[in-house]
Every structure is written in structure tokens, then in C-alpha cells.
Design a protein around this motif. Structure first.
Motif, short mmCIF file in Angstrom:
data_model
loop_
_atom_site.label_atom_id
_atom_site.label_comp_id
_atom_site.label_asym_id
_atom_site.label_seq_id
_atom_site.Cartn_x
_atom_site.Cartn_y
_atom_site.Cartn_z
N LEU A 155 1.05 -1.11 0.01
CA LEU A 155 0.02 -0.02 -0.03
C LEU A 155 0.82 1.21 -0.05
O LEU A 155 0.40 2.38 -0.66
N LEU A 156 2.16 1.21 0.73
CA LEU A 156 2.78 2.48 0.78
C LEU A 156 3.80 2.48 -0.47
O LEU A 156 4.27 3.66 -0.82
N GLY A 157 3.87 1.58 -1.13
CA GLY A 157 4.82 1.53 -2.43
C GLY A 157 5.95 1.31 -2.22
O GLY A 157 7.09 1.99 -2.79
N THR A 158 6.57 0.51 -1.27
CA THR A 158 7.87 0.51 -0.89
C THR A 158 8.35 -1.05 -0.37
O THR A 158 7.48 -1.94 -0.34
N SER A 159 9.55 -1.32 -0.63
CA SER A 159 9.97 -2.66 -0.06
C SER A 159 10.88 -2.31 1.09
O SER A 159 11.35 -3.32 1.50
N LEU A 160 10.99 -1.32 1.65
CA LEU A 160 11.88 -1.05 2.96
C LEU A 160 11.14 -1.44 4.16
O LEU A 160 9.86 -1.59 4.29
N GLU A 161 11.77 -2.11 5.14
CA GLU A 161 11.30 -2.58 6.28
C GLU A 161 10.66 -1.43 7.27
O GLU A 161 10.99 -0.32 7.27
N LEU A 162 9.44 -1.43 7.64
CA LEU A 162 8.64 -0.62 8.25
C LEU A 162 9.17 -0.50 9.79
O LEU A 162 8.67 0.38 10.31
#
Length: 956
Positions: A155-162
Motif C-alpha cells: 500500500l505504501l509502495g515500498t520494499s523497505l522494512e517498516l
């Protein structure tokens, strides 16, 4: 465990102990006390930006409050905290909670927080932020941690760890620049999310307290709503960044799109919590049992060619004959009629025989041991799907509220009364789908304009190709590929357009070797004459591949989330973007890999729930259902739009434009296709704008004599202003609101950007004397969608009995004395007008409702609001002025509506009796008796008699 054997072994051991070699008769020493669990230090950081002074705790009872006795700490500079009084078991078991109270300092701004809010983080996290709050929310709703993280990353358009500290990482020079930028974007989304949590908490606190909603449930409702709005939030963050300058999260929060999507309704909070709690209990469903019994029941609605389609159906499976059947019913002329399904040709599917048009002819091919079922297309077996579901009991849930939250029942919920609930044993099932085979498809539609057809199909790929210096439909795949990366100048970029947002677009530069550079192209107004030049900036990067499948050459791109969510794109649920040559041109489609699970928020029901819905329908409510604004038929070009400051109630400094700059923006948005208003188009009509829920925001009326009015429904009470209007020589609407000095308080110019039937995309230039010199140098630029409606003819459907009505003297502003009547005379007139009809009011008819009267142009004149406690308001709109007075009301034993407007001295400023003459649905013909102390004794001896037609409304 063999208890008998253990007992036998224990007996001799006890005997030996008693007969041992010692004669020491001292008793056995007491056991050592169990040591207290060791307390360890848990350290971490808390941020929107880093927060100083926030209370951080382990939420041992998971009530979203830091209670006395829970391990806690106060955050310091850099958002650091150290909890020193927790055990390892507590750390491994309970989530982190942060209470951000007024006075906590946000290091992003250096200022104290004024609106409190709450954040959480899952077990194992050491960084707490608005993003981790969304992760924990999904965990609490039943998702596994990894599933929650993956869904939110998408949903956020990212692959980075939240779980990462985005504040530190965006400044980490050891990372690549694009990774740092991605962390910065996540930081911005977090800033927006924190503001939205705080804003919603403040907005619903009173209603939540009144309804007895706990902090836990309140935060859950808010975070659920924000997660649903993430697409809009992410898109608006990107849009604000595109405008340049320092990022301000309030610009995103105050945008209409984000506000509409992220605001929690205060209506029926208890019902919302009940649904949320129920959905958290979802368990795997046995679709095999359901479809083999009473069947799977589904509902659908939508607008096609501006016509409402409302349908429901049932899918069943006969295990003996191993066949499935489907029955469908559609609303036709007020009744649901069984229809014979007609399969339209759908997308083109790649098969061993080439590209074949598909259809919706799916049948159940098998029921599986795990409760799932397999559907196969009877004409194209390659189109096989595995369907599985989770089920919940919806018993006692409000039907209207539940349907309002589902994608396929947007209209259905509007024709269900508020209070009805599902009955015992009613169940709902949320479906998920998974392809069994790899599916390659070309999109196929036929509703485009004839001029947009290319080689016989609407589907074409607009591209800047290697063979041409201008954009146009591509005819070969090779023309989309660049031999090497360009220098970023627009004329040198080769590739297809894959994203659109008004006058902006995204071009995918597909470089040989598999690299993709996604360039954002901006068409910027450069001069008063409307000349434009194009500017490219690198928007994202990715990869592409060239494959041959079933003897067909395909180019495949996995679009980055930022491109999927760009502007007018509707690619959020799409697989990989596909390009193929077909029928003499390049066509666009998608590739969906086998096993890819899609959840389209599709709900089906058991027989009990289906009957509950159908038996409680009120088709008369369809009269209040309006078709939605077209999603893609016309766009709103927001280039150069001003930002509005809610505090100062004027445009933000630095975002106003001159009139010449506005005209250049209009020319740019029109993209070479001038559109003009004309007097005939507008005279005798009105333009309306709507919010995302379909509620009217603004009405502009255009009388044939050049007068008109502006109604603003966005205020707490509707505001109406009269104006003069013309269409100038360049086809623009010019609206002016004058004052007693002979000058203008407001002037607006509205330009037509694009027209699709009665739907208009417009851009406007507004000047108000409070903040503008009114000379064309400073104005607000805005954009919107408007719809054209005819002004209504006077309503003659009801007979208004004017017998015995008083005459009003405009000069004295009171009735002509000779035309006044006593209450007894008035009641005799009512009896005469009723002519034997026994119409009367009752309390239930009016409680919680409004009565409105309208002038001959259809504009609201009077609104009477009747609260259930006997209070209410009288709103009158006259000559552009709106007055609101408090009132009390009751219905007497004779069925007359009694209204009293009290004053501070304990007497009445206004006393009104209203009698019902005729009722036709929500339309009422009434006769009234009014007394005012300026001209009446207020004793029933002399009052004004009047008659009117009114309409009954339920406030939204």
C-alpha cells in the motif's frame, strides 16, 4: 503418562527414606523461594519526527493506555527511550504503546504537539511510529506479522522494512540516494498519518465518549480508516512534493481527497466497532459445504452508461451430477426479474492457438478437501481459479452499515433502512482468488470514441518511439526499446507512456539489457500566450524483460508502486504490465502468474443473510441515489492550483497567481483543445459539485436574466449568495458579487477544460476583496468537476390551498392588518382546504428530520430541523443572507405542528402552527398560522395565514 507406574515407583522410595541410616529426626528444610523475574532494559526510539517527552510503555492489558504499573519511560532528545522495569517475558509478549500528549515536542518542527494521539508497535520492534502503528493494527485484526508488513509495504509502495528508523536512514550517507529518498518519503507519509490520527481522535472523541467507546476501539477505527486511505495519502504526498518547496504535511491532510478518504464517520460508532470486532474473528470457510447446500449468494451494483444496474444471484453445485448452476436477478422497472446471462467478449487471452477473446462463462470444476473450490472457464480452460474464503457471523450487525463498507454493495446499502440487523445464523464470506495457470491477457474494450480507434481497437500504446520525433501509437515492440539510456531530455527519451495525471505523464525508457528508467514529463506554462515547454525528471527505476510465450513475443514490466499509484492510473491490483503486437499495433495488457492471490474485497452470503437483505429493501430510497462522477471520462487538471489556509480563510502565501498566469495554466491544461462556455449552455441551469460520498458541496445557478446564486453546503449551515453572471468573449463564466458601495466583494472566472456530456472539468480564478486588490494581480486558482442540471420548474405536483392566506407588506415587513385571522378562523380554513382529507402530523414523522421549502428556481428558502428531544432550528435564506434561530417543537393532539422560538426573557419571538393538508411521499402541502410580537398580541387572536409546499428530508 502412566500414572500407575509412577505411583508404584514412588512408594519404595518413600519407604527407603523412612528407614535410612541416619537417626536425625529434623524436618526437611523449606524450599528456596522462587526468585523474581530479572528486570532488563529495553531501549528504542519513538518518532513522527523524533518525539521528546512522550510516554512509552508496554501495554500489558492491550487497552491502548499506559496504565499505572505498566513498565514505562519518557522519551528524550532524538526520541530515545529506555524502559528499565520490564521482564523479558513482558517484552516478548506485549506491544509497545506511545502516548503523545499536548506539550510533547516534535523535533521535525521544534514545536510542542497540540493535538494528542497514540501510536503502537508490534512485539519485537524497537522503533515506534505511525507506520508501525498500522502494522500493529493489522496484527490485532488477525494478520500474521509478516503478512501485515507485506500488505502495508504494498500500500505504501515500498520494499523497505517498516521497523526501520526512517529519520536516521534518510540521513544515512552509506545508503544509495534513491534509498535515502524513499526513507524520506516514508517519513513524510508518517508525518501525515500522525496528523490524521490526532485530527480524527479530536473529531470523534465526544461521540465516542457518548457511545461508551473505549480508547482501544477508537484508535482501531481510526487506523483502519487511514489504512484504507493510504492510496490517496501516498498519491497526495507525491503531488505535494512535485509542487516544490519544503514539505508541509498539513497540505496533504487538508486536501479534499485525503480528508474524504481518511475521516472516520461519527455516525453509529458502536455499529462500526461491532463490525470491526466481528471481522477480527474471521476463520477459514468451507465453501464446498456452502455451495453444495443453499448456495453462494452474491450482490452487485454499478452504473453503466449512466444507468443503474442492481442485481443479485446464487451459485450452487450438485455433487451427484457434478454440475454447477447460477441464477441471476436484475432490477427492471421496480422489480427483480430473472435474467438470461449474456456473455460479452472480454479481454484477449494468450493460448496455444494465439490470442482468443474470453468470456465470463465460469463453472465449478471441483470442490476441494480444504473447503476451497476450483472454477474453470468453459471456453478457455487456461482461465482456472482457486477460490477460498474466510467467514464471519454477521448476526445482529446492522445490514446497511455492513454493506456500506463493501465494494460491491455501494448502492445496495443506500436502499436499506438504518436500524435493521442481520438475523440469527446469518453469515458472510470474504473471497480470495488465485490463478491456477499463468495468464497473459490483452485489454479489450469498445467504448472509446471513433477517433481514438487505432487499427480497429481502442487499446493502443501511446509512445515516444525510436522511429519518430513525436508521440503516437506504437506499431512495433522494437520501437519501444532504447539502445542506451538517454540524457534525460524529453526529445531523447524513447518509450511508452505508462502513467497519466492531467498534463503530466510517465514514460518508461526501456533500455536494452533490461533496465527501465521511468521519467515524469511535466508540461509547464511558460508565458502569458500559453506557450509550453516540457521538462523530464527521473521518477523511478526498474527492470523489464523480453519473452516469447506460446510463439508470441512479449515485453513485460513490473511497475514500481509509485508508478502504479501515479495520477489517474488504476493499476494498483494489476499484475505485470504487458506489451504485445496484435492486429497491426502494440497493445497493452497484463501478466498474472500462477498462484498469485488477489483479494478484491468481495463478500458473499449464506441464504439467511441474503434473505435478510432482500426482505428489508426499501426501493423508494433509490430516489435519493445519485450516479457517481465519471472516474476517467474527464480529468481535473490541478496544475498551478493554490493552497487554501483554513486558519486565515484565504489562499496560502506564495500560491496565488495573476490572471495572466491563470490563463496560461488554462491553455496548458486544455492541451491544445479549446473548450468554451456559452450563455445558452448555462441559462436556466445550475452547476453542482459533489464530494467523494456524492453529497452536494456547491451549487451555482444561472437565471436567464443574468442573475444567479452560489450555495455553499460545505459550511455548518448552507450559505447562499446572489450574484450577476455573464459569459465573456473568450468563453469564460464571469461571476461578480457586488456590495452597497457599487464595487465587487467577489469576482470569479471559470474556464471550461473538458466536457463529457453534462460533466465539466473546470479551472477557476477567484478574487475576494478581503485578501486581493481585485485588479487581476492576486487570485486563487482552483480546479473541480461540475455537473450541469436544469433549474426545476415550480412544483405543481401538490395542491397548495391558498384560501384565506394573509397579504405581506414588504415595506412594513409584516402582514397587512386586514388580512390577519384568528387561530379559530385559521383552523376552519384548514378544514376547508383538506376537503374531507384527514392528514395530520405525528412526532415519529418529524423526529430527526428536516422540512425544506424552495423558491420557484429550486433554491432552498427555509429549513426546519426537528431534533428528537423537541429542540431544533429555523434557517431562513433571503437576499443572500442566512439566519438561524433555535426553536422548540411538538405535535399536539390535533396533529398540528407547534413551533416556538423563545427569547431570553422567557417569552416567544415567534409562534407557528403548521397543519398538514395533503401528503405525497416526502412532499407535503401545508397551511400555517404565524404570530410575532411586533404585530400580534401572541394570544391567537391575530396571526398571519400562509400556505406552502415543503419536502421532508433525513439530514446526512
Amino acid at each position: 503418562m502412566n500414572t500407575k507406574h509412577l505411583l508404584f515407583l514412588a512408594f519404595p522410595l518413600l519407604t527407603l527414606s523412612a528407614c535410612g541410616g541416619s537417626d536425625n529426626n529434623d524436618s526437611t528444610p523449606p524450599p528456596e523461594p522462587t526468585p523474581e523475574p530479572a528486570q532488563i532494559v529495553m531501549s528504542g526510539k519513538v518518532a513522527d519526527g523524533y518525539l521528546v517527552g512522550a510516554k512509552v510503555c508496554l501495554d500489558l492489558n492491550e487497552n491502548k493506555l499506559c496504565d499505572d504499573g505498566e513498565p514505562s519511560a519518557i522519551s528524550s532528545a532524538g526520541g530515545d527511550f529506555s524502559i528499565t522495569d520490564a521482564t523479558q517475558e513482558q517484552i516478548d509478549t506485549f506491544p509497545l504503546l506511545v502516548e503523545v500528549t499536548a506539550g510533547v515536542v516534535d523535533e521535525d518542527t521544534g514545536e510542542a504537539i497540540t493535538q494528542p494521539y497514540t501510536m503502537t508497535a508490534p512485539v519485537g520492534y524497537e522503533f515506534v511510529s505511525p507506520l508501525t502503528t498500522m502494522v500493529q493494527n493489522e496484527v490485532e485484526q488477525g494478520s500474521e506479522l509478516t503478512e501485515a508488513e507485506t500488505n502495508l509495504q504494498a500500500l505504501l509502495g515500498t520494499s523497505l522494512e517498516l521497523s526501520q528508523d526512517y529519520v536516521a536512514q534518510q540521513l544515512n550517507d552509506e545508503l544509495e540516494g534513491d534509498v535515502q529518498s524513499e526513507y524520506e518519503r516514508l517519513h513524510q507519509v508518517a508525518q501525515v498519518t500522525a496528523l490524521l490520527i490526532a485530527t480524527n481522535l479530536e473529531a470523534i472523541q465526544t461521540a465516542a465518549d457518548d457511545a461508551g467507546i473505549t480508547a482501544d476501539d477508537m484508535v482501531g477505527l481510526i487506523v483502519d480508516q487511514i489504512i484504507e486511505a493510504l492510496d490517496e495519502i501516498v498519491t497526495e504526498v507525491e503531488f505535494v512534493n512535485e509542487q516544490g518547496g519544503e514539505f508541509d504535511p498539513t497540505d496533504v491532510v487538508e486536501s479534499e481527497t485525503v480528508t474524504d478518504a481518511s475521516t472516520v464517520s461519527t455516525d453509529d460508532l458502536e455499529g462500526q466497532v461491532q463490525i470491526r470486532d466481528t471481522e477480527a474473528t474471521a476463520a477459514a470457510a468451507n465453501l464446498t459445504e456452502l455451495v453444495s447446500g443453499d448456495g453462494i449468494n452474491f450482490f452487485d451494483d454499478g452504473y453503466y452508461d449512466n444507468m443503474l444496474h442492481l442485481s443479485y444471484g446464487t451459485l450452487t453445485y450438485d455433487a451427484d451430477t457434478e454440475t454447477s448452476s447460477e441464477t441471476l436477478f436484475e432490477l427492471i422497472n421496480g422489480e427483480f426479474v430473472e435474467e438470461t446471462e449474456i456473455s460479452d467478449e472480454d479481454d484477449l487471452i494468450l493460448t496455444e492457438s494465439g490470442w482468443i477473446a474470453s468470456s465470463d462463462n465460469f463453472i465449478i470444476s471441483s470442490l476441494n478437501d480444504d473447503g476451497s473450490m476450483t472454477l474453470v472457464n468453459s471456453e478457455l480452460p487456461i482461465l482456472s481459479e482457486l477460490i477460498f474464503a474466510e467467514q464471519i457471523s454477521v448476526t445482529d450487525l446492522k445490514i446497511k452499515l455492513f454493506l456500506s463498507e463493501q465494494a460491491d454493495t455501494d448502492v445496495w446499502h443506500k436502499i436499506i433502512p438504518e436500524a435493521v440487523t442481520f438475523s440469527a445464523e446469518a453469515e458472510a464470506f470474504e473471497l480470495s482468488f488465485s490463478n491456477i495457470n499463468d495468464v497473459y491477457s490483452i485489454f479489450n474494450w469498445d467504448d472509446c470514441l471513433e477517433d481514438d480507434l487505432f487499427e480497429g481497437m481502442c487499446n493502443s500504446v501511446w509512445a515516444h518511439t525510436a522511429a519518430s520525433e513525436i508521440d503516437g501509437p506504437a506499431t512495433t515492440l522494437n520501437s519501444l526499446i532504447s539502445a542506451s539510456a538517454s540524457d534525460g531530455m524529453v526529445n531523447n527519451i524513447v518509450g511508452p507512456h505508462v502513467g497519466w495525471d492531467g498534463s503530466r505523464s510517465i514514460i518508461a525508457e526501456m533500455v536494452e539489457g533490461g533496465e527501465v528508467n521511468y521519467y515524469k514529463i511535466e508540461w509547464q506554462a511558460q508565458s502569458d500566450s500559453g506557450e509550453v515547454s516540457s521538462v523530464a525528471s527521473l521518477f523511478a527505476t526498474g527492470t523489464w524483460r523480453d519473452e516469447t510465450v506460446m510463439e508470441q513475443r512479449l515485453l513485460l514490466l513490473a511497475l514500481p508502486e509509485s508508478v502504479r499509484n501515479f495520477g489517474d492510473n488504476d493499476d494498483g491490483d494489476m499484475g505485470e504490465l504487458l506489451f504485445a503486437e496484435y492486429e497491426g499495433a502494440v497493445r497493452r495488457g497484463e501478466f498474472i502468474a500462477a498462484g498469485l492471490v488477489s483479494d478484491d474485497d468481495e463478500w458473499v452470503f449464506n441464504l439467511t443473510a441474503k434473505n435478510d437483505i432482500l426482505e428489508n429493501l426499501d426501493l423508494t430510497l433509490l430516489d435519493n441515489v445519485m450516479p457517481p462522477e465519471p472516474d476517467n471520462s474527464d480529468f481535473v487538471c490541478r496544475d498551478g492550483d493554490s493552497d487554501w489556509d483554513e486558519e486565515t480563510d484565504q489562499p496560502k502565501e506564495g500560491t496565488t497567481r495573476s490572471y495572466s498566469e491563470y490563463l496560461a495554466l488554462v491553455a496548458n491544461c486544455r492541451d491544445g483543445e479549446p473548450q468554451l462556455f456559452n450563455t445558452e449552455m448555462l441559462a436556466g441551469n445550475k452547476l453542482k459539485s459533489f464530494d467523494s460520498d456524492g453529497e452536494i458541496e456547491t451549487i451555482l445557478t444561472f437565471n436567464a436574466d443574468g442573475t444567479g446564486s452560489h450555495t455553499d453546503n460545505d459550511a455548518e449551515e448552507p450559505m447562499v449568495e446572489d450574484y450577476q453572471w455573464t459569459v465573456n468573449d473568450t468563453g469564460e463564466i464571469v461571476i461578480e458579487i457586488g456590495n452597497s458601495a457599487g464595487t465587487n466583494d467577489t469576482r470569479a472566472v471559470i474556464s471550461l477544460i473538458k466536457q463529457d456530456g453534462d460533466h465539466f472539468s473546470v479551472k477557476g480564478f477567484l478574487e475576494e476583496s478581503e485578501w486581493s486588490p481585485m485588479d487581476g494581480t492576486v487570485g486563487e486558482v482552483w480546479s473541480d468537476k461540475l455537473k450541469l442540471f436544469p433549474l426545476p420548474e415550480p412544483d405543481t405536483s401538490l395542491f397548495v390551498c391558498g384560501e384565506g392566506d394573509s397579504t405581506w407588506n414588504d415595506e412594513t415587513d409584516q402582514p397587512v392588518t386586514e388580512t390577519l385571522a384568528s387561530l379559530t378562523e385559521y383552523q376552519a380554513l384548514v378544514t376547508s382546504c383538506r376537503d374531507g382529507n384527514e392528514a395530520s402530523f405525528n412526532t415519529d414523522m418529524l423526529s430527526g428530520k428536516q422540512l425544506k421549502s424552495f423558491d420557484s428556481d429550486g433554491n432552498v428558502e427555509t429549513i426546519l430541523l426537528f431534533n428528537s428531544d423537541g429542540s431544533g432550528t429555523l434557517t431562513e435564506m433571503d437576499d443572500g443572507e442566512t439566519t438561524v434561530e433555535e426553536l422548540t417543537w411538538e405535535v399536539n393532539s390535533m396533529g398540528e405542528l407547534i413551533i416556538d422560538v423563545p427569547n431570553t426573557s422567557g417569552s416567544s419571538d415567534l409562534s407557528v402552527v403548521i397543519s398538514l393538508i395533503i401528503q405525497d411521499g416526502d412532499h407535503l402541502s401545508v397551511k400555517g398560522f404565524t404570530e410575532e410580537p411586533e404585530w400580534s398580541q401572541m394570544d391567537g387572536t391575530a396571526g398571519e395565514v400562509w400556505s406552502d409546499s415543503m419536502k421532508l428530508f433525513t439530514p446526512s
